[in-house]
Design an enzyme around this catalytic site. Structure first.
Site, mmCIF file in Angstrom:
data_model
loop_
_atom_site.group_PDB
_atom_site.id
_atom_site.type_symbol
_atom_site.label_atom_id
_atom_site.label_comp_id
_atom_site.label_asym_id
_atom_site.label_seq_id
_atom_site.Cartn_x
_atom_site.Cartn_y
_atom_site.Cartn_z
ATOM 1 C CE LYS A 102 0.534 -3.404 -2.515
ATOM 2 N NZ LYS A 102 0.476 -1.953 -2.788
ATOM 3 C CB SER A 177 -0.516 -0.640 0.621
ATOM 4 O OG SER A 177 -0.111 -0.394 -0.717
ATOM 5 C CB SER A 201 2.255 1.682 -1.409
ATOM 6 O OG SER A 201 1.106 2.305 -0.877
#
Length: 518
Positions: A102, A177, A201
């Protein structure tokens, strides 16, 4: 020598904290503030102290920005591409495996976008603690995956580089996210991924794209070298298409690094982590599984509920003892979590988070250009703008609510623990609905916020209570357009540091069922 603060600066600062300086004391407070300024500038001039990566042992190659229109980036999920391996790995746990990270996870020498154009041209100087662990296990990191704007949002529409598409239906959300990580793992662009989870997330994008995602026990995997959302909620964990892969990756990255202050009593050191891959074997005969009553609220998608109840039936067929359990406070947990998240993150957004004992990303603080200027705020997503607005309002008008929320979440932890004293794991749907169409680029603020309804109700509380939770795919259900089938997901929650039991239940289910045909 730096100039002393002006009298206007002194009086303006005092006014901001409601301090009315007596006229006969102004000159003395000028002297005191001048001393403070001298101290601040002394520290500001010192050399920083961040871990220095070994670029010879772990060389970075082929660093480039992917073309969003490239056939090699069809889901718009890649942030930066590169190849990162070890020239002398310590073991072969991840041999032959490719991974993405990420894009809030630091890799020295690789620009970090954070999904935003508010902060630009930031290239970290250090590696996150999990990076050398992956490389020393023979993993190959092939790039950074798009994350939502400043890691806020459960819908994959907010990144400054454009929306991330669901691998099963272009134009549908991949969650957030950790949107890019989920999309790249689900589509097969990489074997494994690392996401970060502050309210769901990891688990939400895993649920919407049909992969496994683990939010480990608070502090089990070091968050060192990763951009924080709110320290009490930050968690980093693995994502993969299968239970075995996710368990191996968890074993590689878990264990205290001696730095991360999120680690608490009971966190094993690096090297003392259980072998999750071995512990998940053995079946679930006699394992006690509690179906959380409040995890199936009114308004849940009918297809998701039906699929979940069928999935629970598989556990019974494998010899598990299934019962219903209840934690009434779970129904209010999202409201309490929202206070923690918005008020806690607000201080971090303003650069005012304190009380830390860890690696601070000082170069990022400098790039933020705090306090934010109107131009910077204008480039934020609706989620970040709303967070700034709500956070400031809450601290101005309800300052006592934050400490109350902390206490209530401790109560909720005790309630979950009480249930987990009579069952081995708790299960519920991960999200209350499948992926929805991405909101239009010009959608109103309310429409963009409401696009996340049904996503965090069952995920956010476990960030605050610290319990480990795993999202796993359990079949397809009709989307908003009934001609489209999208993944549904089950969440398995366990006792602190009992990731092995969660993985054991997931693995038994996976071995018994082909989820894509379930």
């Amino acid at each position: 020598m730096a100039s002393a603060p002006t009298r206007e600066e002194l009086l303006g600062t005092a006014k901001k904290v409601s301090f009315e300086i007596q006229q006969n004391e102004v000159s003395e407070y000028e002297e005191l503030l001048a001393r403070t300024k001298k101290t601040l500038e002394t520290v500001a001039a010192m050399d920083d102290y961040q871990p220095t990566p070994d670029l010879t042992l772990h060389p970075r190659k082929d660093i480039h920005l992917p073309n969003p229109d490239s056939p090699s980036n069809p889901l718009n999920a890649w942030a930066w591409r590169f190849t990162l391996t070890s020239t002398s790995p310590a073991n072969t746990s991840l041999n032959g495996k490719t991974l993405c990270l990420k894009d809030n996870i630091c890799v020295a020498g690789i620009p970090c976008l954070l999904g935003t154009s508010t902060i630009t041209n930031w290239t970290p100087q250090t590696d996150a603690s999990i990076v050398p662990r992956i490389l020393n296990a023979s993993g190959t990191i092939t790039g950074k995956a798009v994350c939502e704007n400043l890691s806020r949002g459960a819908v994959s529409s907010t990144a400054a580089t454009g929306p991330v598409h669901n691998p099963y239906a272009r134009g549908y959300s991949a969650g957030g996210s950790s949107s890019g990580t989920a999309a790249l793992v689900a589509s097969g662009d990489v074997d494994l991924g690392i996401g970060c989870d502050q309210g769901g997330s990891i688990r939400i994008p895993a649920a919407l794209t049909g992969v496994y995602g683990v939010k480990p026990t608070a502090g089990l995997v070091p968050y060192t070298g990763i951009v924080s959302h709110e320290a009490s909620l930050d968690v980093v964990g693995p994502m993969a298409r299968g239970c075995r892969d996710v368990s191996v990756l968890l074993g590689v990255v878990a264990g205290w690094d001696g730095v991360d202050d999120r680690a608490g009593p009971g966190v094993p050191g690096f090297g003392d982590v259980p072998c999750y891959e071995m512990l998940m074997e053995g079946g679930i005969q006699g394992v006690r599984i509690g179906v959380l009553k409040e995890g199936l609220p009114g308004g849940i998608d009918a297809g998701v509920e039906e699929k979940f109840r069928r999935a629970v039936g598989v556990f019974e067929g494998l010899g598990a003892r299934v019962c219903e359990v209840s934690v009434p406070l779970h129904a209010q947990a999202r409201s309490v979590y929202s206070v923690l998240s918005k008020m806690g993150n607000h201080m971090g957004m303003l650069g005012q988070a304190t009380g830390r004992r860890q690696v601070m990303l000082t170069d990022l603080y400098e790039k933020k250009g705090l306090p934010y200027k109107p131009e910077a705020v204008s480039k934020m997503s609706v989620m970040s703008k709303e967070g700034l607005l709500s956070g400031e309002f809450a601290w101005q008008h309800y300052p006592a609510v934050y400490p109350k929320a902390v206490n209530i979440m401790r109560k909720l932890k005790d309630l979950y623990d009480e249930v987990l004293s009579s069952v081995d794991v708790i299960v519920m749907p991960t999200t209350l609905c499948p992926a929805r169409p991405l909101p239009a680029a010009n959608a109103s603020p309310l429409a963009q916020i409401d696009a996340a309804k049904g996503m965090t109700e069952n995920t956010c509380s476990f960030n605050a209570t610290g319990h480990p939770a795993l999202a796993m795919p359990i079949g397809f259900v009709p989307a908003e357009d009934a001609s489209i089938q999208l993944p549904a997901s089950m969440q398995i929650v366990g006792r602190w540091y009992d990731e092995a039991m969660i993985l054991r239940c997931a693995y038994a289910w996976e071995q018994a069922v082909d989820w894509k045909g379930f």
